[in-house]
Structures are given as structure tokens and as C-alpha cells.
Design an enzyme around this catalytic site. Structure first.
Site, short mmCIF file in Angstrom:
data_model
loop_
_atom_site.label_atom_id
_atom_site.label_comp_id
_atom_site.label_asym_id
_atom_site.label_seq_id
_atom_site.Cartn_x
_atom_site.Cartn_y
_atom_site.Cartn_z
N GLU A 1 7.28 2.05 -6.61
CA GLU A 1 7.55 1.56 -5.26
C GLU A 1 7.75 2.73 -4.29
OE1 GLU A 1 7.25 -0.40 -3.07
OE2 GLU A 1 8.43 -2.21 -3.17
N ASP A 2 7.50 2.48 -3.02
CA ASP A 2 7.81 3.51 -2.02
C ASP A 2 9.29 3.48 -1.66
OD1 ASP A 2 7.57 1.01 -0.80
OD2 ASP A 2 6.29 1.69 0.84
N ARG B 1 1.43 6.24 7.78
CA ARG B 1 1.37 6.38 6.32
C ARG B 1 0.91 7.76 5.89
NH1 ARG B 1 1.97 1.32 3.87
NH2 ARG B 1 1.07 -0.47 4.94
N ASP C 1 14.48 -1.86 -0.60
CA ASP C 1 15.30 -2.18 0.57
C ASP C 1 16.22 -3.36 0.17
OD1 ASP C 1 15.96 -1.93 3.33
OD2 ASP C 1 14.56 -3.51 3.85
N ARG D 1 0.82 -1.19 0.00
CA ARG D 1 0.00 0.00 0.00
C ARG D 1 0.87 1.26 0.00
NH1 ARG D 1 -3.28 -2.27 5.16
NH2 ARG D 1 -3.29 -4.36 4.34
N GLY D 2 2.14 1.05 0.30
CA GLY D 2 3.04 2.19 0.57
C GLY D 2 3.23 3.16 -0.58
P1 IMP Z 1 12.38 -5.21 -0.06
O1 IMP Z 1 11.68 -6.36 -0.68
O2 IMP Z 1 13.28 -5.64 1.05
O3 IMP Z 1 13.11 -4.34 -1.04
O4 IMP Z 1 11.29 -4.38 0.72
C1 IMP Z 1 10.54 -3.39 0.16
C2 IMP Z 1 9.38 -3.07 1.06
O5 IMP Z 1 9.76 -3.13 2.44
C3 IMP Z 1 8.90 -1.65 0.83
O6 IMP Z 1 7.92 -1.61 -0.18
C4 IMP Z 1 8.35 -1.28 2.19
O7 IMP Z 1 7.02 -1.70 2.31
C5 IMP Z 1 9.19 -2.07 3.16
N1 IMP Z 1 10.26 -1.27 3.77
C6 IMP Z 1 11.58 -1.42 3.63
N2 IMP Z 1 12.27 -0.51 4.34
C7 IMP Z 1 11.34 0.26 4.95
C8 IMP Z 1 11.43 1.41 5.82
O8 IMP Z 1 12.50 1.94 6.19
N3 IMP Z 1 10.23 1.92 6.24
C9 IMP Z 1 9.02 1.41 5.86
N4 IMP Z 1 8.91 0.36 5.05
C10 IMP Z 1 10.06 -0.23 4.59
#
Ligand code: IMP
Length: 179
Positions: free
Chosen positions: A99-100, A165, A103, A44-45
Site C-alpha cells: 500500500e502507499d 503522483r 489511513d 494506483r498509488g
Molecule cells: P483508507 O481506506 O482510508 O485506509 O485509505 C487508503 C487510501 O486512501 C490510500 O491508498 C490512498 O489512496 C488514500 N489516501 C489516504 N490518505 C491520503 C493522503 O494523505 N494522500 C493521498 N492519498 C491518501
């Protein structure tokens, strides 16, 4: 400022200004394509960022949503489930994933494979934030709003346990709020 936020990294004005630049770059890059890209926002981010970004893309774009992550707490899990699939066919379309924050890169890696398997012509990534220090899989977003250090951020769509959010800025959450 919210009482649980330690510091503000990016103000609303800075986010709008950067979204304007990203929209212009996207417009320029896709202008000569046969069809405008389909924006695929990950719930949802990314919703507030999508809403800001589309105001600055001067093309007849469409958008759709997917919900794919079982992310909980402050660690990105490797276990990715499709909770909501697209309503639109991606066959032969240029996809721009919205994407928000990127990570570890696991979420996008899984979604990119999925969209390519469904026949997307190309898949590019636009993300509001990039946290490259945490990357587990190689993943270089095509358009990045801001790079952030290895801190847990909230606001402008990003949450901790579904909270924060709605903050109009991006801030760092106080450690005691997620320990
Ligand atoms: P990834 O699959 O590890 O790249 O994660 C991506 C998702 O993790 C993002 O779409 C966020 O929902 C969440 N996420 C990663 N880091 C943060 C953060 O610092 N704050 C909030 N959400 C995060």
C-alpha cells in the site's frame, strides 16, 4: 519543489533508504517459507513504492495488482468497489499487500477479507506511509516505511485528484489546493 507543495516530509533518498531496510526485513522474514510471497499492490498509488521495494527483496517474488477503491478527494470513502481483480490465484499463498498509505484502514480491511475468502494462507501488509491518527478500523501494518501526521500528503505515487503522483519525494499539499 512543486509550487503546490507546502513542505517535503521525505526525500527520494530517504524513501530509497527506508525501502532498502523494509526489503531486507521482508527477505529475512520470508526466507524459510516453502514459497516466496505474492506481492499484491493496490493501484494506483503503490506502484512507485512497489517498484522501489522489489529491488531490495532478495527472494523470487511475483507481483500482481488490484484496484479496489473509489477514493476521491481528501476523505476515504467506505464504499469500496473492486475495479480490477487479481490475475493470479491466491490459494495457499502467503500474500504481502503493498500500500502507499494506510489511513482509515477501510481499504485494507476489505481486501484482507477478500483474499482470505479466496484461500490465501496468510496476508501481511507493507505500507510506505501510516497515518494512525485517522484510523476507523483496527489495522496494524506489518511493515511501515514512515508514520505521518494528519496532513494530506502527495508524491511518490500518492495523488490529489490524480495529480502529483510523479513527484520523487513525499510532500504536504498546500491547503488552498484542495479547498
Ligand atoms: P483508507 O481506506 O482510508 O485506509 O485509505 C487508503 C487510501 O486512501 C490510500 O491508498 C490512498 O489512496 C488514500 N489516501 C489516504 N490518505 C491520503 C493522503 O494523505 N494522500 C493521498 N492519498 C491518501
Amino acid at each position: 519543489m512543486h509550487k503546490n507543495v507546502k513542505k517535503i516530509l521525505f526525500t527520494e533518498a530517504e524513501i530509497i533508504a527506508r525501502s532498502t531496510e523494509l526489503g531486507a526485513a521482508i527477505t529475512n522474514d520470508y526466507r524459510d517459507r516453502e514459497r516466496p510471497p505474492l506481492l499484491v499492490a493496490l493501484l494506483r498509488g503503490s506502484v512507485p513504492f512497489l517498484a522501489e521495494l522489489i529491488k531490495h527483496i532478495d527472494l523470487d517474488i511475483q507481483y500482481d495488482f488490484m484496484d479496489v477503491t473509489s477514493y476521491a478527494g481528501t476523505e476515504s470513502g467506505g464504499d469500496i468497489k473492486i475495479l480490477k481483480d487479481l490475475d493470479t490465484s491466491v490459494q495457499d499463498l502467503d500474500i504481502l499487500l503493498v500500500e502507499d498509505i494506510v489511513d482509515t484502514g477501510r481499504t485494507l480491511d476489505a481486501v484482507i477479507s477478500l483474499l482470505k475468502n479466496k484461500g490465501a494462507r496468510s496476508v501481511k501488509i507493507v505500507t510506505l506511509l501510516d497515518k494512525p491518527s485517522r484510523r476507523v478500523l483496527e489495522m496494524k501494518p506489518d511493515y511501515v516505511g514512515f508514520e505521518v501526521p494528519n496532513e494530506f500528503v502527495v508524491g511518490f505515487g500518492m495523488d490529489y485528484n490524480q495529480l502529483y503522483r510523479g513527484l520523487p519525494y513525499i510532500g504536504v499539499l498546500k491547503e488552498e489546493c484542495y479547498q
